[in-house]
Write a protein that holds these residues in place. Structure first.
Motif, PDB file in Angstrom:
ATOM      1  N   GLY A   1     -47.218  18.058 -13.026  1.00  0.00           N
ATOM      2  CA  GLY A   1     -47.572  16.960 -12.127  1.00  0.00           C
ATOM      3  C   GLY A   1     -47.594  15.680 -13.067  1.00  0.00           C
ATOM      4  N   LEU A   2     -47.198  15.735 -14.095  1.00  0.00           N
ATOM      5  CA  LEU A   2     -47.345  14.573 -14.962  1.00  0.00           C
ATOM      6  C   LEU A   2     -46.103  13.738 -14.828  1.00  0.00           C
ATOM      7  N   VAL A   3     -44.958  14.476 -14.434  1.00  0.00           N
ATOM      8  CA  VAL A   3     -43.833  13.573 -14.004  1.00  0.00           C
ATOM      9  C   VAL A   3     -43.422  13.611 -12.732  1.00  0.00           C
ATOM     10  N   GLU A   4     -42.891  12.796 -11.859  1.00  0.00           N
ATOM     11  CA  GLU A   4     -42.432  13.149 -10.664  1.00  0.00           C
ATOM     12  C   GLU A   4     -41.190  13.784 -10.733  1.00  0.00           C
ATOM     13  N   GLU A   5     -40.874  14.944  -9.886  1.00  0.00           N
ATOM     14  CA  GLU A   5     -39.730  15.622  -9.855  1.00  0.00           C
ATOM     15  C   GLU A   5     -38.393  14.771  -9.641  1.00  0.00           C
ATOM     16  N   GLU A   6     -38.565  14.013  -8.590  1.00  0.00           N
ATOM     17  CA  GLU A   6     -37.425  13.128  -8.268  1.00  0.00           C
ATOM     18  C   GLU A   6     -36.872  12.078  -9.511  1.00  0.00           C
TER      19      GLU A   6
ATOM     20  N   PHE B   1     -39.465  17.727 -20.493  1.00  0.00           N
ATOM     21  CA  PHE B   1     -39.706  17.008 -19.220  1.00  0.00           C
ATOM     22  C   PHE B   1     -40.037  17.830 -17.902  1.00  0.00           C
ATOM     23  N   ALA B   2     -39.266  19.323 -18.019  1.00  0.00           N
ATOM     24  CA  ALA B   2     -39.467  20.197 -16.937  1.00  0.00           C
ATOM     25  C   ALA B   2     -41.027  20.578 -16.919  1.00  0.00           C
ATOM     26  N   ASP B   3     -41.430  20.743 -18.174  1.00  0.00           N
ATOM     27  CA  ASP B   3     -42.875  21.183 -18.228  1.00  0.00           C
ATOM     28  C   ASP B   3     -43.903  20.117 -17.540  1.00  0.00           C
ATOM     29  N   MET B   4     -43.610  19.117 -17.880  1.00  0.00           N
ATOM     30  CA  MET B   4     -44.339  17.808 -17.304  1.00  0.00           C
ATOM     31  C   MET B   4     -44.390  17.568 -15.905  1.00  0.00           C
ATOM     32  N   VAL B   5     -43.026  17.904 -15.422  1.00  0.00           N
ATOM     33  CA  VAL B   5     -42.901  18.049 -14.026  1.00  0.00           C
ATOM     34  C   VAL B   5     -43.818  18.916 -13.259  1.00  0.00           C
ATOM     35  N   HIS B   6     -43.627  20.353 -13.732  1.00  0.00           N
ATOM     36  CA  HIS B   6     -44.514  21.264 -13.577  1.00  0.00           C
ATOM     37  C   HIS B   6     -45.895  21.249 -13.408  1.00  0.00           C
TER      38      HIS B   6
ATOM     39  N   ILE C   1     -45.203   6.421 -18.509  1.00  0.00           N
ATOM     40  CA  ILE C   1     -44.799   7.871 -18.949  1.00  0.00           C
ATOM     41  C   ILE C   1     -45.422   8.109 -20.292  1.00  0.00           C
ATOM     42  N   LEU C   2     -46.070   9.455 -20.390  1.00  0.00           N
ATOM     43  CA  LEU C   2     -46.899   9.761 -21.630  1.00  0.00           C
ATOM     44  C   LEU C   2     -45.989  10.163 -22.759  1.00  0.00           C
ATOM     45  N   MET C   3     -45.459   8.840 -23.360  1.00  0.00           N
ATOM     46  CA  MET C   3     -44.509   9.144 -24.314  1.00  0.00           C
ATOM     47  C   MET C   3     -44.848  10.091 -25.646  1.00  0.00           C
ATOM     48  N   ASP C   4     -46.121   9.957 -26.034  1.00  0.00           N
ATOM     49  CA  ASP C   4     -46.432  10.866 -27.239  1.00  0.00           C
ATOM     50  C   ASP C   4     -46.468  12.299 -26.802  1.00  0.00           C
ATOM     51  N   ASP C   5     -46.983  12.281 -25.585  1.00  0.00           N
ATOM     52  CA  ASP C   5     -47.209  13.641 -25.030  1.00  0.00           C
ATOM     53  C   ASP C   5     -45.607  14.468 -24.865  1.00  0.00           C
ATOM     54  N   LEU C   6     -44.836  13.557 -24.223  1.00  0.00           N
ATOM     55  CA  LEU C   6     -43.527  14.118 -24.125  1.00  0.00           C
ATOM     56  C   LEU C   6     -42.905  14.670 -25.546  1.00  0.00           C
TER      57      LEU C   6
END
Lengths: 362, 362
Positions: free
Chosen positions: B238-243, B231-236, B313-318
């Motif tokens: 910009g794929l997932v909102e930090e909040e 998840f943290a990588d996805m936030v980094h 949310i990009l579930m497969d990516d996650l």
């Protein structure tokens, strides 16, 4: 055979949840009888800790909860009236039962948050046992017992005299077809009654509301039969295979009151407390009313149709045609026709060999 | 708050039905203990007509039925051994219980055709009452009690010392975060135990299997925590909102055995019969094994993630990222790590004021 009848699930525009007003009207027409029956005939015991109720053929949607609420409320009132000042009301456990195809997920998610009972779902055919022997205090079934366990085989057999070619109900068919459906109903209803007489605790009550034939007509059945005309047109236009239509019948039989009574009377475990017919006026005069009936019938039959005809059946087209056919049909009876519901209340008698047992368990 | 935890429904490739081998291994590691407990500690009565079993946190899939079959079989064996020649075995009624979000439709449709019990589904949180008082004979819960009723509020509050910013479990977080989760577990588990002590008939048994911390590690928790790195990588990127990530935690707490025992011991209605830890070796050395763990964790968390992050949310990516992270993680413990399950068997003692009642009901 897998028992596949189930109303449309979910809560979308074609769902049974949103399209079960006919069943609501039917229940409402017998509701005062249900209430009176609990008031006058339910034996309650101060020491009763759990009061178990079953709703058989519960389906989904608001009607289910409305039936059960009425029962729970009346039992509570009766308890308070008989034992004033006694605060330890029994706990209510309600078993919602329907076929395996029923949408229990939707049912569970719609359970009223303020309910005063514990809820359970029981999947299975009510033509067989569903609960342990003698474990239920009150059983209820509204608008369900006319669904039969299967379409009689002879109705679907080409060489049989009862072959119901081109039709989806028995209503305008030969005497043999009618007899086959009627025999299936009696056999299934006997199995239903037999299972319930095992499951009800001695002294327990059962209330059944079932669509029934009136002297003049069989409105409900006619309503379903008109759907066969819409199908026939689609066969004619090559949109539906003739053989597929020939092998499709709605597993549904509206009994005469006398048929119902005969089956119940023949079970020595039951005492009939009340039999009464109530009526609802059929309204099919305006375009809105016809649309309304179309959506009601669709919510009930779509699952069956999908299962039989496959996903490529033009469902919207079929029900558009049905809507038009209903308009023709409605002119035949000009708003004077009524449809009937048979209300039947029975008590599970205490058999001789159950006497000692019951008194020690009370 | 609505209790939303549920495993993936249906029976597709990402379903819990097809991805619950870890839970199966956990159950299998304690199965001999369950069997021994029934053999050695279950009191059965010749006059018992209905034997009621609950599976709490049943979810869907084969594990559910495997647990219940084991229990029913052992009770039958015990009955036959104690009353040889007596043919009237009790009827078994099994209540499958899970949250409202559980896929009961799939569960019901997968019920074994040759089952010897009557089945019911009970929706609701097991942190509160689900059954009438004293109505159950055997209660069972496998791999469920570590789910807590909600993420502690302070963990999600920006100004709190227990704010768990950027992480989705407590495992690598501050002492305050760990304490908050632990307190929530104890409070929830206390509520669970309290409800069961009401529902179990005096003399009834309850068996709980729950993932637990071993002395050296908390493998299961680590496994979930690695998902936070993905998840943290996805936030980094910009794929997932930090909040959104900051406000997400898995409502999950793996207890120490002592915490579990303390809660149970403090309930005067229960006698602890057996406490034992069993272990399963964690296998994360090959690519296949890592894929396997990935799919197992996905089946458990996807519903929660979807609910919180929405359908985009990009579930497969996650879970691709998770799979890679697990590889890094696996090098840390080189196939020697084990994960533990705590087996706990308790008997509902007969309280003084229940003595007369129980003897008359037996």
């Amino acid at each position: 055979m897998e028992y596949i009848v189930a109303m449309n699930g979910g809560d979308g525009p074609n769902s049974y949840t949103r399209n079960s007003k006919l069943q609501e009207e039917s229940f409402n027409s017998t509701k005062p009888l249900l209430i009176g029956c609990i008031r006058d005939n339910l034996d309650i015991h101060k020491s009763c800790k759990v009061f178990r109720i079953a709703d058989l053929g519960c389906s989904v949607g608001p009607n289910t909860f409305s039936c059960v609420n009425t029962i729970v409320q009346e039992v509570q009132l009766k308890f308070n009236a008989e034992f004033p000042g006694f605060t330890s009301l029994p706990k209510f456990q309600v078993f919602f039962s329907d076929t395996f195809s029923n949408d229990f997920n939707t049912l569970f998610n719609a359970l009223p948050a303020d309910r005063v009972y514990m809820a359970a779902g029981v999947p299975g055919s009510f033509h067989g046992p569903l609960f342990p022997k003698g474990s239920m205090n009150f059983m209820h079934s509204s608008c369900s017992c006319h669904w039969i366990s299967e379409v009689p085989k002879e109705v679907l057999t080409k060489d049989s005299r009862a072959w119901n070619k081109g039709r989806i109900t028995y209503v305008r068919s030969s005497c043999e077809v009618k007899k086959a459906f009627s025999a299936q109903f009696r056999s299934d209803f006997k199995a239903f009654i037999g299972a319930r007489s095992e499951e009800l605790a001695p002294g327990g009550l059962m209330v059944i509301s079932i669509p029934c034939k009136t002297d003049e007509s069989d409105f409900i059945m006619d309503l379903f039969d008109v759907l066969g005309d819409a199908f026939a047109d689609m066969v004619h236009e090559g949109l539906v295979e003739e053989e597929l239509l020939d092998s499709f019948n709605i597993p549904f039989c509206i009994p005469k009151p006398s048929e119902v009574i005969k089956v119940v009377s023949s079970d020595e475990h039951f005492n009939i407390l009340k039999v009464e017919q109530s009526f609802v006026t059929a309204k099919l005069s305006s375009a809105e009313e016809i649309m309304f009936y179309t959506s009601q019938i669709r919510a009930v039959t779509e699952g069956l149709i999908n299962k039989h005809f496959g996903p490529n059946i033009l469902m919207d087209d079929l029900f558009d045609r049905y809507c038009h056919k209903l308009k023709e049909f409605s002119t035949r009876f000009q708003n004077i026709e009524k449809w009937g519901t048979l209300f039947l209340a029975v008590k599970r008698v205490i058999m001789k060999d159950e006497l000692i047992q019951t008194s020690s368990e009370a």
